[in-house]
Design a protein around this motif. Structure first.
Motif, short mmCIF file in Angstrom:
data_model
loop_
_atom_site.label_atom_id
_atom_site.label_comp_id
_atom_site.label_asym_id
_atom_site.label_seq_id
_atom_site.Cartn_x
_atom_site.Cartn_y
_atom_site.Cartn_z
N LEU A 110 39.95 33.94 46.89
CA LEU A 110 40.51 34.01 45.55
C LEU A 110 39.47 33.66 44.49
O LEU A 110 39.44 34.25 43.41
CB LEU A 110 41.71 33.07 45.43
CG LEU A 110 42.95 33.48 46.23
CD1 LEU A 110 43.97 32.34 46.24
CD2 LEU A 110 43.57 34.74 45.66
N HIS A 113 37.18 36.29 42.80
CA HIS A 113 37.74 37.20 41.80
C HIS A 113 38.21 36.46 40.55
O HIS A 113 39.03 36.97 39.80
CB HIS A 113 38.91 37.97 42.40
CG HIS A 113 38.56 38.72 43.66
ND1 HIS A 113 37.85 39.89 43.65
CD2 HIS A 113 38.79 38.42 44.95
CE1 HIS A 113 37.67 40.31 44.89
NE2 HIS A 113 38.23 39.44 45.70
N SER A 114 37.71 35.25 40.35
CA SER A 114 38.20 34.44 39.24
C SER A 114 37.10 33.52 38.75
O SER A 114 36.21 33.13 39.50
CB SER A 114 39.42 33.63 39.68
OG SER A 114 39.75 32.65 38.73
N ASP A 115 37.18 33.17 37.46
CA ASP A 115 36.27 32.16 36.92
C ASP A 115 36.99 30.83 36.74
O ASP A 115 36.52 29.95 36.03
CB ASP A 115 35.69 32.62 35.57
CG ASP A 115 36.76 32.91 34.52
OD1 ASP A 115 37.96 32.80 34.86
OD2 ASP A 115 36.39 33.24 33.38
N LEU A 116 38.13 30.68 37.42
CA LEU A 116 38.85 29.41 37.38
C LEU A 116 38.02 28.32 38.06
O LEU A 116 37.19 28.59 38.93
CB LEU A 116 40.19 29.54 38.10
CG LEU A 116 41.27 30.39 37.45
CD1 LEU A 116 42.46 30.54 38.38
CD2 LEU A 116 41.72 29.77 36.14
N VAL A 121 41.93 26.18 41.86
CA VAL A 121 42.31 27.14 42.89
C VAL A 121 42.67 26.42 44.17
O VAL A 121 43.71 26.69 44.80
CB VAL A 121 41.17 28.14 43.14
CG1 VAL A 121 41.53 29.10 44.27
CG2 VAL A 121 40.85 28.92 41.87
N LEU A 159 45.85 32.84 39.88
CA LEU A 159 44.81 33.78 39.48
C LEU A 159 45.38 34.86 38.57
O LEU A 159 44.79 35.19 37.53
CB LEU A 159 44.19 34.42 40.73
CG LEU A 159 43.20 35.57 40.50
CD1 LEU A 159 42.03 35.10 39.65
CD2 LEU A 159 42.71 36.11 41.83
N THR A 160 46.53 35.41 38.93
CA THR A 160 47.15 36.46 38.12
C THR A 160 47.48 35.94 36.73
O THR A 160 47.24 36.62 35.72
CB THR A 160 48.44 36.96 38.80
OG1 THR A 160 48.11 37.48 40.09
CG2 THR A 160 49.09 38.06 37.97
N SER A 162 46.02 33.52 35.13
CA SER A 162 44.80 33.27 34.36
C SER A 162 44.22 34.57 33.81
O SER A 162 43.58 34.57 32.76
CB SER A 162 43.75 32.59 35.24
OG SER A 162 43.18 33.48 36.19
N LEU A 163 44.44 35.69 34.50
CA LEU A 163 43.93 36.97 34.04
C LEU A 163 44.79 37.56 32.92
O LEU A 163 44.33 38.42 32.17
CB LEU A 163 43.87 37.96 35.21
CG LEU A 163 42.88 37.61 36.32
CD1 LEU A 163 43.01 38.61 37.47
CD2 LEU A 163 41.46 37.58 35.80
N HIS A 167 41.39 34.33 26.70
CA HIS A 167 40.43 33.25 26.86
C HIS A 167 39.72 33.04 25.53
O HIS A 167 39.00 33.92 25.05
CB HIS A 167 39.42 33.60 27.95
CG HIS A 167 40.04 33.71 29.30
ND1 HIS A 167 40.25 32.62 30.10
CD2 HIS A 167 40.52 34.79 29.98
CE1 HIS A 167 40.82 33.00 31.23
NE2 HIS A 167 41.01 34.31 31.17
N TYR A 232 48.66 25.31 32.71
CA TYR A 232 48.00 26.50 32.17
C TYR A 232 48.85 27.15 31.09
O TYR A 232 48.35 27.59 30.05
CB TYR A 232 47.72 27.51 33.28
CG TYR A 232 46.38 27.34 33.93
CD1 TYR A 232 45.21 27.72 33.28
CD2 TYR A 232 46.26 26.79 35.20
CE1 TYR A 232 43.97 27.56 33.87
CE2 TYR A 232 45.02 26.64 35.81
CZ TYR A 232 43.87 27.02 35.13
OH TYR A 232 42.64 26.87 35.72
#
Length: 290
Positions: A110, A113-116, A121, A159-160, A162-163, A167, A232
């Motif tokens: 995961l 595919h994320s900048d979290l 995560v 993740l979803t 956050s996208l 930002h 979040y």
């Protein structure tokens, strides 16, 4: 199989950053199986296991072997989960420790595919696993696979989300437009937003801690006993109102997005330490185990 004795990737957020949730889990699990009386399952009750006590780290390795029959895996997981549900504490940590290779693989996939923050995560993946541990059906096969999918879905939901949220520009609080007539720093801008009724003190503290200071969303959520996804959403709504306010779009907040107040410990921008409960579980999942 992942080498659980190898050091995990170092966090780059700061030298005083708390350990990642799965690193803390690894260390706690190691304590449970390292002494002369390790946490163990009676192999005589599980077909395919030795007729003796099997420490949970050995049990994990046996279940991960390709030669392990599915029936043996399901029977062993069923026994461990029943103990975790009945006794909680060490057995809950033991069950999570047995799943650690899968949880790390899920969090790593995961994270690609994320900048979290990796801590966020991992916290969500671990929470998803622990939630499923209490609810997964034991009368159906492939228990370990279903636990892994529950952990994956929890992380994917984060993740979803956050996208889907905007930002803010990293220089948001530094621009002349944002500062407007204030020649102050970003914390003073947030304080002004509180004074103007745009943000609550909790929302301002959240934005300051997670955007300006070295605090992950997972750490802030744990300190305030609030789910990571809720934090979040709280931060997203607060930042939307703040951006509109600073851009001159004054007006009341939308009816479905009122300023939010949380109950719990006083908000602070200081980086919290990672606390451990009596069985060594990080505070980020203590609420799930309670």
């Amino acid at each position: 199989m992942p080498d659980e004795t190898s050091p995990p990737p170092a966090r780059t957020a700061g030298t005083n950053a708390p350990a990642l949730p799965l690193t803390t889990l690894r260390d706690c699990f190691a304590l449970l199986v390292a002494d002369s009386d390790p946490l163990a399952l009676d192999g005589r009750r599980v077909p395919g296991l030795p007729d003796r006590l099997v420490a949970l780290d050995e049990l994990r390795d046996r279940l991960l072997a390709r030669s392990c029959p599915q029936a043996t895996s399901d029977a062993a997981w069923k026994a461990v989960i029943r103990r975790a549900r009945a006794r909680r504490g060490a057995w809950t940590v033991g069950a999570a420790g047995m799943a650690l290779p899968a949880l790390r693989a899920v969090a790593s996939r995961l994270g690609e595919h994320s900048d979290l923050d990796p801590a966020d995560v991992q916290a969500e993946v671990l929470t998803g696993f622990l939630t499923a541990l209490a609810t997964v059906r034991l009368d159906l096969p492939r228990i370990a696979v279903r636990l892994r999918w529950a952990a994956y879905r929890a992380g994917l939901d984060l993740l979803t989300q956050s996208l889907e949220i905007p930002h803010p520009d990293p220089g948001l609080f530094q621009t002349r437009t944002v500062a407007q007539t204030r020649a102050d720093g970003p914390h003073e801008v947030l304080a002004g937003a509180v004074a103007d009724g745009v943000l609550t003190e909790t929302e301002a503290a959240l934005v300051a801690a997670t955007r300006l200071d070295d605090v992950s969303v997972a750490a802030w959520a744990a300190r305030h006993a609030t789910p990571v996804r809720t934090v979040y959403r709280l931060r997203d709504r607060a930042e939307r109102r703040l951006v509109d306010h600073l851009a001159g779009h004054h007006g009341p907040a939308p009816a479905d997005e009122p300023p939010t107040r949380l109950t719990g410990p006083p908000a602070s921008s200081a980086t919290p330490t990672t606390a451990l409960d009596p069985v060594g579980v990080p505070s980020v999942v203590a609420g799930v185990l309670a």
